[in-house]
Design an enzyme around this catalytic site. Structure first.
Site, mmCIF file in Angstrom:
data_model
loop_
_atom_site.group_PDB
_atom_site.id
_atom_site.type_symbol
_atom_site.label_atom_id
_atom_site.label_comp_id
_atom_site.label_asym_id
_atom_site.label_seq_id
_atom_site.Cartn_x
_atom_site.Cartn_y
_atom_site.Cartn_z
ATOM 1 C CB SER A 17 -0.900 0.013 1.243
ATOM 2 O OG SER A 17 -1.532 1.262 1.346
ATOM 3 C CE LYS A 68 -11.707 0.459 -1.756
ATOM 4 N NZ LYS A 68 -11.525 1.135 -3.041
ATOM 5 C CG ASP A 105 -12.239 4.688 -4.096
ATOM 6 O OD1 ASP A 105 -11.132 5.074 -3.698
ATOM 7 O OD2 ASP A 105 -12.750 3.608 -3.753
ATOM 8 C CB ALA A 131 -21.035 -4.090 -14.101
ATOM 9 N N GLY A 242 -4.261 4.910 -12.885
ATOM 10 C CA GLY A 242 -4.924 5.422 -11.690
ATOM 11 C C GLY A 242 -4.027 5.915 -10.565
HETATM 12 P P1 ATR Z 1 -13.970 -4.650 -8.227
HETATM 13 O O1 ATR Z 1 -14.496 -4.477 -6.827
HETATM 14 O O2 ATR Z 1 -12.506 -4.447 -8.392
HETATM 15 O O3 ATR Z 1 -14.775 -3.925 -9.238
HETATM 16 P P2 ATR Z 1 -15.384 -7.076 -8.848
HETATM 17 O O4 ATR Z 1 -16.576 -6.568 -8.130
HETATM 18 O O5 ATR Z 1 -14.970 -8.501 -8.668
HETATM 19 O O6 ATR Z 1 -14.098 -6.243 -8.488
HETATM 20 O O7 ATR Z 1 -15.605 -6.773 -10.403
HETATM 21 C C1 ATR Z 1 -14.641 -7.084 -11.354
HETATM 22 C C2 ATR Z 1 -15.109 -6.545 -12.695
HETATM 23 O O8 ATR Z 1 -14.086 -6.751 -13.659
HETATM 24 C C3 ATR Z 1 -16.346 -7.219 -13.233
HETATM 25 O O9 ATR Z 1 -17.107 -6.270 -13.950
HETATM 26 C C4 ATR Z 1 -15.769 -8.299 -14.165
HETATM 27 O O10 ATR Z 1 -16.634 -8.693 -15.189
HETATM 28 P P3 ATR Z 1 -17.749 -9.852 -14.915
HETATM 29 O O11 ATR Z 1 -18.785 -9.231 -14.018
HETATM 30 O O12 ATR Z 1 -18.290 -10.186 -16.249
HETATM 31 O O13 ATR Z 1 -17.013 -10.972 -14.255
HETATM 32 C C5 ATR Z 1 -14.624 -7.519 -14.746
HETATM 33 N N1 ATR Z 1 -13.533 -8.349 -15.308
HETATM 34 C C6 ATR Z 1 -12.596 -9.041 -14.629
HETATM 35 N N2 ATR Z 1 -11.714 -9.629 -15.460
HETATM 36 C C7 ATR Z 1 -12.099 -9.296 -16.724
HETATM 37 C C8 ATR Z 1 -11.606 -9.574 -18.033
HETATM 38 N N3 ATR Z 1 -10.514 -10.333 -18.218
HETATM 39 N N4 ATR Z 1 -12.260 -9.035 -19.088
HETATM 40 C C9 ATR Z 1 -13.360 -8.275 -18.910
HETATM 41 N N5 ATR Z 1 -13.880 -7.965 -17.703
HETATM 42 C C10 ATR Z 1 -13.267 -8.464 -16.620
#
Ligand code: ATR
Length: 277
Positions: A17, A68, A105, A131, A242
């Site tokens: 971190s 979170k 954020d 999403a 970011g």
């Molecule tokens: P965070 O809290 O970081 O947003 P999360 O709630 O697990 O983590 O969400 C991860 C997001 O990244 C989701 O939208 C996921 O898509 P899915 O809902 O279809 O799983 C997306 N994601 C992760 N790996 C991906 C990839 N290789 N290509 C496209 N979308 C990806």
């Protein structure tokens, strides 16, 4: 607890971190006497650690992955942006003793885009990839800058549609599959997926970035992420990650805690220089 005001970040993992460093730099710059430490706190220890921290007089807390949502549940009151984000990254004790939960954020992202990079959101067509929690946290602060529209694209399209629905009373927000983006274009594409963490790229068609459009990856790494590399191939006007958002969300938390706004530019510069060295 010691005389010095205590702050901390809880998370798991937490070793890498940058928050302690950022808050130490802010404290030095604004001459605030405070201490900020990083603590490894897994989800099943969160309640206990949280209660202990505030019982010992802790003044404010940041929470990161995977805490979170738990922090959101623990907050006795929440700001509107935290309420809708369903996630809290900043906790503080109010004058009446209650614990307030906020989510800095989204405002951190908006500040980095607009103030640091001159990317205005007003009247822009914004595409958010993903999403999950990261997307949810940024939607309201972006809508407050009056973009023309927000489109949320996700692999699992139902999640994009549901998320869009939750915010549609606040502005123009629609959900989409990646395939349905073909033929449209956007002024700003924000990558809020966790794909960058495994150096993967969402399935993006060429041509969806408008001329002079910009791209921003909410993740950051020492090397350009797969999404930043894609943005460069698309000849984005700006291809950003970011790191600035990280510093700006910290600055917003620092302001909530100390009522003093640090100058983020030298801190961002320092972190940029370190990762390029
Ligand atoms: P965070 O809290 O970081 O947003 P999360 O709630 O697990 O983590 O969400 C991860 C997001 O990244 C989701 O939208 C996921 O898509 P899915 O809902 O279809 O799983 C997306 N994601 C992760 N790996 C991906 C990839 N290789 N290509 C496209 N979308 C990806």
């Amino acid at each position: 607890m010691s005389e010095i005001d205590q702050y901390a970040v809880f998370g798991s993992p937490i070793k890498h971190s940058k928050s302690p460093r950022i808050h130490q730099l802010f404290a030095e710059q604004t001459q605030q006497v405070m201490q900020y430490t990083a603590l490894l706190v897994p989800a099943d220890k969160f309640d206990l650690e949280l209660k202990g921290f505030f019982a010992k007089g802790g003044r404010g807390l940041n929470c990161t992955v995977p805490l979170k949502e738990l922090a959101w549940e623990s907050a006795e009151i929440r700001t509107e942006r935290a309420e809708l984000a369903k996630a809290v990254n900043t906790l503080l004790v109010q004058k009446d003793g209650r614990i307030l939960g906020d989510n800095t954020d989204g405002i951190g992202l908006v500040t980095d885009l607009q103030d640091n990079h001159g990317i205005e959101l007003k009247q822009k067509r914004v595409l958010i990839l993903g999403a999950g929690g990261a997307s949810r946290g940024i939607i309201l602060p972006i809508l407050e800058e009056s973009p023309a529209s927000i489109t949320i694209a996700n692999r699992t399209v139902e999640k994009a549609l549901t998320l869009a629905d939750e915010f549609s009373h606040k502005g123009s927000v629609v959900g989409s599959s990646y395939a349905d983006l073909a033929g449209q274009n956007f002024d700003l594409i924000l990558n809020a997926t966790s794909a960058s963490l495994s150096d993967e790229l969402p399935p993006l068609a060429s041509g969806i970035l408008a001329e002079q459009g910009s791209c921003y990856d909410l993740a950051y790494a020492n090397k350009p992420t797969a999404f930043v590399r894609w943005a460069r191939e698309q000849q984005a006007s700006k291809s950003l990650d970011g790191l600035g958002m990280l510093v700006e969300q910290a600055a917003e938390a620092f302001y909530l805690w100390r009522n003093v706004r640090p100058d983020t530019a030298p801190v961002i510069q320092m972190l940029e220089a370190e990762r390029n060295s």
